[in-house]
Structures are given as structure tokens and as C-alpha cells.
Motif scaffolding. Structure first.
Motif, PDB file in Angstrom:
ATOM      1  N   ARG A  25      -3.612  18.666   1.540  1.00 59.01           N
ATOM      2  CA  ARG A  25      -3.923  19.792   2.430  1.00 59.01           C
ATOM      3  C   ARG A  25      -2.719  20.106   3.309  1.00 59.01           C
ATOM      4  NH1 ARG A  25      -5.785  21.122   7.429  1.00 59.01           N
ATOM      5  NH2 ARG A  25      -7.347  22.755   7.506  1.00 59.01           N
ATOM      6  N   ALA A  26      -2.109  19.081   3.869  1.00 56.34           N
ATOM      7  CA  ALA A  26      -0.935  19.284   4.721  1.00 56.34           C
ATOM      8  C   ALA A  26       0.216  19.893   3.917  1.00 56.34           C
ATOM      9  CB  ALA A  26      -0.503  17.955   5.346  1.00 56.34           C
ATOM     10  N   ALA A  27       0.399  19.431   2.692  1.00 53.05           N
ATOM     11  CA  ALA A  27       1.470  19.965   1.848  1.00 53.05           C
ATOM     12  C   ALA A  27       1.224  21.434   1.521  1.00 53.05           C
ATOM     13  CB  ALA A  27       1.575  19.146   0.563  1.00 53.05           C
ATOM     14  N   ARG A  32       2.903  26.954   2.356  1.00 54.92           N
ATOM     15  CA  ARG A  32       2.534  28.355   2.577  1.00 54.92           C
ATOM     16  C   ARG A  32       3.227  28.885   3.831  1.00 54.92           C
ATOM     17  NH1 ARG A  32       1.418  32.599  -0.434  1.00 54.92           N
ATOM     18  NH2 ARG A  32       0.110  34.080   0.666  1.00 54.92           N
ATOM     19  N   GLU A  33       3.346  28.033   4.837  1.00 54.43           N
ATOM     20  CA  GLU A  33       4.032  28.406   6.078  1.00 54.43           C
ATOM     21  C   GLU A  33       5.500  28.754   5.804  1.00 54.43           C
ATOM     22  OE1 GLU A  33       3.840  29.233  10.093  1.00 54.43           O
ATOM     23  OE2 GLU A  33       2.191  28.519   8.850  1.00 54.43           O
ATOM     24  N   ARG A  34       6.095  28.074   4.819  1.00 53.82           N
ATOM     25  CA  ARG A  34       7.487  28.358   4.428  1.00 53.82           C
ATOM     26  C   ARG A  34       7.590  29.602   3.549  1.00 53.82           C
ATOM     27  NH1 ARG A  34       7.910  22.453   3.411  1.00 53.82           N
ATOM     28  NH2 ARG A  34       7.608  22.963   1.222  1.00 53.82           N
ATOM     29  N   GLY A  35       6.443  30.192   3.203  1.00 56.18           N
ATOM     30  CA  GLY A  35       6.464  31.433   2.451  1.00 56.18           C
ATOM     31  C   GLY A  35       6.379  31.282   0.939  1.00 56.18           C
ATOM     32  N   GLU A  36       6.036  30.110   0.454  1.00 53.35           N
ATOM     33  CA  GLU A  36       5.912  29.913  -0.989  1.00 53.35           C
ATOM     34  C   GLU A  36       4.679  30.636  -1.522  1.00 53.35           C
ATOM     35  OE1 GLU A  36       6.306  25.969  -2.592  1.00 53.35           O
ATOM     36  OE2 GLU A  36       7.672  25.378  -0.988  1.00 53.35           O
ATOM     37  N   SER A  37       4.745  31.058  -2.763  1.00 53.69           N
ATOM     38  CA  SER A  37       3.611  31.741  -3.378  1.00 53.69           C
ATOM     39  C   SER A  37       2.506  30.735  -3.687  1.00 53.69           C
ATOM     40  CB  SER A  37       4.039  32.440  -4.667  1.00 53.69           C
ATOM     41  OG  SER A  37       4.276  31.499  -5.688  1.00 53.69           O
ATOM     42  N   ILE A  38       1.311  31.254  -3.810  1.00 57.30           N
ATOM     43  CA  ILE A  38       0.160  30.405  -4.094  1.00 57.30           C
ATOM     44  C   ILE A  38       0.327  29.730  -5.456  1.00 57.30           C
ATOM     45  CG2 ILE A  38      -2.322  30.467  -4.608  1.00 57.30           C
ATOM     46  CD1 ILE A  38      -2.553  32.491  -2.300  1.00 57.30           C
ATOM     47  N   ARG A  39       0.853  30.460  -6.417  1.00 60.01           N
ATOM     48  CA  ARG A  39       1.065  29.907  -7.758  1.00 60.01           C
ATOM     49  C   ARG A  39       2.066  28.745  -7.730  1.00 60.01           C
ATOM     50  NH1 ARG A  39      -0.552  32.280 -12.533  1.00 60.01           N
ATOM     51  NH2 ARG A  39      -1.142  34.195 -11.490  1.00 60.01           N
TER      52      ARG A  39
END
Length: 64
Positions: A25-27, A32-39
Motif C-alpha cells: 500500500r505504501a509503495a 502514484r505521488e511521484r506521478g507514475e501511471s497506474i499500469r
């Protein structure tokens, strides 16, 4: 008393165990906070895209 009630009284819980533990969950939230895509997050954490969506939605709901 039905079977599920009896099991709960004995401390048993039915259903599938959760896929996401606190570390995953933390990862997911950090990535996501760093802007990575969900995929990309799903591939990196080795969970499904749906699990990532649910984790992000649950986190957003708890923050509000």
C-alpha cells in the motif's frame, strides 16, 4: 445460528485474504505521488490494475 455466525464466534473470518499489505500500500501510494501511471505501478508492485485503483480510491476516501 448459521455456519458463518458460528465461525465468526470462533474467530474465523471467511473470504479471500487481502492482496495488499501495508508495504505494498505504501509503495503504491508513493509511486502514484511521484506521478507514475497506474499500469506501471501495477506491474512494479505485482498486483492487478484493479487492485491499484481500489487502493488509491480507498486512500483518497480515508483522507477526506
Amino acid at each position: 445460528m448459521n455456519g458463518l455466525e458460528a465461525a465468526r464466534k470462533r474467530g474465523r473470518v471467511g473470504g479471500r485474504p487481502p492482496v495488499v499489505d501495508d508495504d505494498k500500500r505504501a509503495a503504491i501510494l508513493a509511486r502514484r505521488e511521484r506521478g507514475e501511471s497506474i499500469r506501471t505501478i501495477a506491474t512494479g508492485v505485482k498486483v492487478s490494475i484493479g487492485v491499484v485503483h481500489k487502493t488509491l480510491t480507498d486512500a483518497k476516501t480515508k483522507d477526506t
